[in-house]
Design a protein around this motif. Structure first.
Motif, short mmCIF file in Angstrom:
data_model
loop_
_atom_site.label_atom_id
_atom_site.label_comp_id
_atom_site.label_asym_id
_atom_site.label_seq_id
_atom_site.Cartn_x
_atom_site.Cartn_y
_atom_site.Cartn_z
N VAL A 25 0.84 -1.20 0.00
CA VAL A 25 0.00 0.00 0.00
C VAL A 25 0.87 1.25 0.00
CG1 VAL A 25 -1.72 1.28 1.33
CG2 VAL A 25 -1.94 -1.18 1.09
N ALA A 26 1.99 1.21 0.73
CA ALA A 26 2.88 2.37 0.76
C ALA A 26 3.53 2.62 -0.60
CB ALA A 26 3.96 2.16 1.83
N VAL A 27 3.92 1.56 -1.28
CA VAL A 27 4.52 1.73 -2.61
C VAL A 27 3.49 2.27 -3.61
CG1 VAL A 27 5.48 0.44 -4.56
CG2 VAL A 27 6.37 0.07 -2.27
N LEU A 28 2.27 1.75 -3.55
CA LEU A 28 1.22 2.29 -4.42
C LEU A 28 0.96 3.76 -4.12
CD1 LEU A 28 -1.32 -0.67 -4.51
CD2 LEU A 28 0.14 0.14 -6.36
N SER A 29 1.01 4.11 -2.86
CA SER A 29 0.84 5.50 -2.47
C SER A 29 1.97 6.36 -3.03
CB SER A 29 0.80 5.60 -0.95
OG SER A 29 0.72 6.92 -0.52
N ALA A 30 3.19 5.84 -2.97
CA ALA A 30 4.33 6.59 -3.50
C ALA A 30 4.27 6.72 -5.02
CB ALA A 30 5.63 5.90 -3.09
N LEU A 31 3.70 5.74 -5.69
CA LEU A 31 3.55 5.83 -7.14
C LEU A 31 2.50 6.86 -7.54
CD1 LEU A 31 3.76 2.07 -8.19
CD2 LEU A 31 5.47 3.85 -8.54
N CYS A 32 1.51 7.06 -6.71
CA CYS A 32 0.47 8.06 -6.99
C CYS A 32 0.93 9.48 -6.66
CB CYS A 32 -0.78 7.76 -6.18
SG CYS A 32 -1.68 6.31 -6.70
N ALA A 33 1.91 9.62 -5.79
CA ALA A 33 2.29 10.94 -5.27
C ALA A 33 2.80 11.92 -6.32
CB ALA A 33 3.31 10.77 -4.16
N PRO A 34 3.63 11.54 -7.29
CA PRO A 34 4.19 12.57 -8.19
C PRO A 34 3.23 13.05 -9.28
CG PRO A 34 5.20 10.46 -8.65
CD PRO A 34 4.31 10.27 -7.48
N THR A 35 2.07 12.47 -9.40
CA THR A 35 1.12 12.92 -10.41
C THR A 35 0.10 13.85 -9.77
OG1 THR A 35 -0.36 11.05 -10.07
CG2 THR A 35 1.38 10.78 -11.70
N TYR A 36 -0.22 14.93 -10.45
CA TYR A 36 -1.15 15.90 -9.88
C TYR A 36 -2.53 15.31 -9.68
CZ TYR A 36 -4.02 20.03 -9.35
OH TYR A 36 -4.91 20.95 -8.89
N LEU A 37 -2.98 14.52 -10.64
CA LEU A 37 -4.33 13.96 -10.58
C LEU A 37 -4.48 12.94 -9.46
CD1 LEU A 37 -7.13 13.86 -11.91
CD2 LEU A 37 -6.25 12.07 -13.41
N PHE A 38 -3.48 12.10 -9.25
CA PHE A 38 -3.59 11.02 -8.28
C PHE A 38 -2.92 11.31 -6.94
CE2 PHE A 38 -3.80 8.59 -12.36
CZ PHE A 38 -5.14 8.25 -12.25
N SER A 39 -2.35 12.50 -6.77
CA SER A 39 -1.66 12.79 -5.52
C SER A 39 -2.57 12.77 -4.29
CB SER A 39 -0.89 14.10 -5.61
OG SER A 39 -1.74 15.16 -5.91
N PRO A 40 -3.85 13.13 -4.38
CA PRO A 40 -4.69 12.97 -3.19
C PRO A 40 -4.83 11.50 -2.75
CG PRO A 40 -5.71 14.52 -4.67
CD PRO A 40 -4.56 13.92 -5.41
N PHE A 41 -4.72 10.58 -3.71
CA PHE A 41 -4.78 9.16 -3.34
C PHE A 41 -3.54 8.73 -2.57
CE2 PHE A 41 -7.66 9.14 -7.08
CZ PHE A 41 -8.82 8.78 -6.40
N ALA A 42 -2.45 9.47 -2.72
CA ALA A 42 -1.25 9.17 -1.95
C ALA A 42 -1.51 9.36 -0.47
CB ALA A 42 -0.09 10.05 -2.41
#
Length: 89
Positions: A25-42
């Motif tokens: 879950v932490a890695v998936l969160s880190a993958l979402c973080a650098p994108t503007y659209l998916f950063s809230p999912f981080a």
């Protein structure tokens, strides 16, 4: 009526899978973080990964994965904040 089962002790949490789930879950969160659209999912993923990681730190067989999951989830939060601030969101 005795059942032969000592009910005074609770079940022990001794599974390395808890650390693996927290890390995934932490890695998936880190993958979402650098994108503007998916950063809230981080932030959402980190909100799940950090408590799981803290629980996994209490399990001897998944202590290292729990520590890593907390670190990766914290890094994901920082990266998501930087992404949102740099884009102006």
């Amino acid at each position: 009526m005795p059942t032969g089962w000592d009910q005074s002790e609770g079940p022990t949490l001794d599974s390395p899978a808890l650390g693996a789930i927290a890390m995934a879950v932490a890695v998936l969160s880190a993958l979402c973080a650098p994108t503007y659209l998916f950063s809230p999912f981080a932030y959402l993923g980190a909100a799940v990964a950090i408590p799981l990681g803290v629980l996994a730190r209490g399990v001897p067989r998944s202590h290292a994965l729990g520590t890593g999951a907390v670190a990766v989830a914290g890094l994901a939060c920082v990266l998501a904040a930087v992404t949102l601030v740099s884009v102006g969101g």
